[in-house]
Design an enzyme around this catalytic site. Structure first.
Site, PDB file in Angstrom:
ATOM      1  N   GLU A 161      -2.298   6.943  -2.649  1.00 52.49           N
ATOM      2  CA  GLU A 161      -3.695   7.178  -2.285  1.00 52.49           C
ATOM      3  C   GLU A 161      -3.872   7.562  -0.823  1.00 52.49           C
ATOM      4  O   GLU A 161      -4.967   7.972  -0.414  1.00 52.49           O
ATOM      5  CB  GLU A 161      -4.521   5.931  -2.610  1.00 52.49           C
ATOM      6  CG  GLU A 161      -4.667   5.717  -4.120  1.00 52.49           C
ATOM      7  CD  GLU A 161      -5.394   4.439  -4.483  1.00 52.49           C
ATOM      8  OE1 GLU A 161      -5.476   3.544  -3.619  1.00 52.49           O
ATOM      9  OE2 GLU A 161      -5.851   4.332  -5.622  1.00 52.49           O
ATOM     10  N   GLU A 207      15.108  -5.288 -11.525  1.00 48.22           N
ATOM     11  CA  GLU A 207      14.767  -5.988 -10.286  1.00 48.22           C
ATOM     12  C   GLU A 207      15.847  -6.966  -9.853  1.00 48.22           C
ATOM     13  O   GLU A 207      15.823  -7.471  -8.736  1.00 48.22           O
ATOM     14  CB  GLU A 207      13.442  -6.730 -10.437  1.00 48.22           C
ATOM     15  CG  GLU A 207      13.504  -7.949 -11.326  1.00 48.22           C
ATOM     16  CD  GLU A 207      12.148  -8.621 -11.488  1.00 48.22           C
ATOM     17  OE1 GLU A 207      12.103  -9.837 -11.297  1.00 48.22           O
ATOM     18  OE2 GLU A 207      11.163  -7.939 -11.803  1.00 48.22           O
TER      19      GLU A 207
END
Length: 312
Positions: free
Chosen positions: A94, A125
């Site tokens: 963004e 992960e």
């Protein structure tokens, strides 16, 4: 002290972590009505505001550190897995449309890559070395800031990235929703967002996800404000890439000048669709080249550039 890869790949039992505990206030969650569910969620979400307030000082330190790094030519990296990593990617994505930043200035790194944005790949992960490799792949250096995001604080992928980032001389920031005495971290800035156990035990996409999004909003927006990409409370570096954003740009120009919409549109076109430059031209009574030179001389900061133009 460095983090041994072997230890990071085999974390201790996580059941004691704050983010994994059962919330006594939601013990009857499966028996609540829809309205009772909404009310309970609303009550619990108040804790996100309290957590941000409690972390105000390290958040401010992080804004200052990120601003300095970006001003000196560095980059900001968010790295995480699962929800934490996705939130980092979202915040990074963004920045270009909001602040007209180059895509590589703020980068989100997610365990599992782009595919993990839409399909769970949480198993990735657990690989400490993959986090280290992500730092090498992006040639992280002493000018950069790396923000590791992990709700429970134990994600080996994030630990590996922070370990490698420190070795490369980068500034490091840790964002977690567990106390430091549960999961210590050797970083430059340690941000703990303590929202307590989730209504749905262990589901850190809830309060932990919400408070993490709030923190990232503060870090990126705060840094961009300090870098001069905001004038007053207007996004004067907004990228004018579609009709909605052109309309926003015109409204900013009309609100901050004495121009009507037609004149603002003409000014915006003369500035090459750059709102800040258009404001510098109009308010400073300058042509485009001189206005750009003034902005460049003041590191893109509109307010001091205008003050200098008025004083000359």
């Amino acid at each position: 002290m460095s983090i041994p890869a072997s230890a990071a790949n085999h974390p201790d039992d996580r059941g004691h972590l704050l983010t994994e505990q059962a919330n006594p206030r939601s013990a009857q969650l499966d028996q609540l009505s829809p309205l009772e569910l909404v009310d309970l969620f609303n009550q619990e979400d108040q804790r996100t505001l309290e957590a941000i307030a409690a972390a105000r000082e390290p958040l401010a330190q992080a804004i200052a550190t990120i601003t300095t790094a970006l001003r000196q030519g560095g980059r900001l990296f968010y790295i995480g897995a699962g929800t934490s990593g996705r939130l980092g990617v979202l915040d990074a994505a963004e920045c270009p449309p909001t602040f007209c930043t180059p895509p590589d200035l703020v980068q989100g790194i997610l365990a599992g890559g782009p595919a993990a944005l839409i399909r769970s790949s949480e198993g990735l992960e657990d690989i400490f070395e993959d986090g280290e490799a992500a730092m090498a792949d992006r040639q992280v250096n002493a000018l950069d800031v790396v923000v590791g995001i992990t709700a429970g604080g134990t994600t080996p992928y994030v630990k590996g990235a922070l370990h490698a980032a420190r070795q490369r001389g980068a500034k490091t920031v840790f964002i977690a929703c567990v106390p430091a005495d549960q999961v210590p971290a050797e970083v430059d800035i340690d941000i703990r967002l303590l929202v307590g156990p989730e209504l749905l035990a262990g589901s850190t996409r809830l309060k932990a996800g919400t408070v993490t999004k709030m923190a990232l909003n503060i870090l990126s927006t705060g840094a961009m404000v300090r870098l001069g990409k905001v004038y007053g409370n207007r996004m004067v570096d907004v990228a004018v890439t579609n009709s909605k954003l052109r309309d926003r740009a015109l409204r900013i120009l009309c609100d901050l000048t004495d121009l009507d919409r037609a004149a603002a549109a003409e000014l915006l076109d003369r500035s090459g669709q750059q709102v800040k430059l258009a404001l510098m031209m109009h308010l400073g009574h300058l042509d485009a080249d001189t206005a750009q030179a003034q902005l460049t001389a003041h590191q893109g900061q509109l307010r001091p550039a205008l003050a200098a133009a008025e004083g000359s």
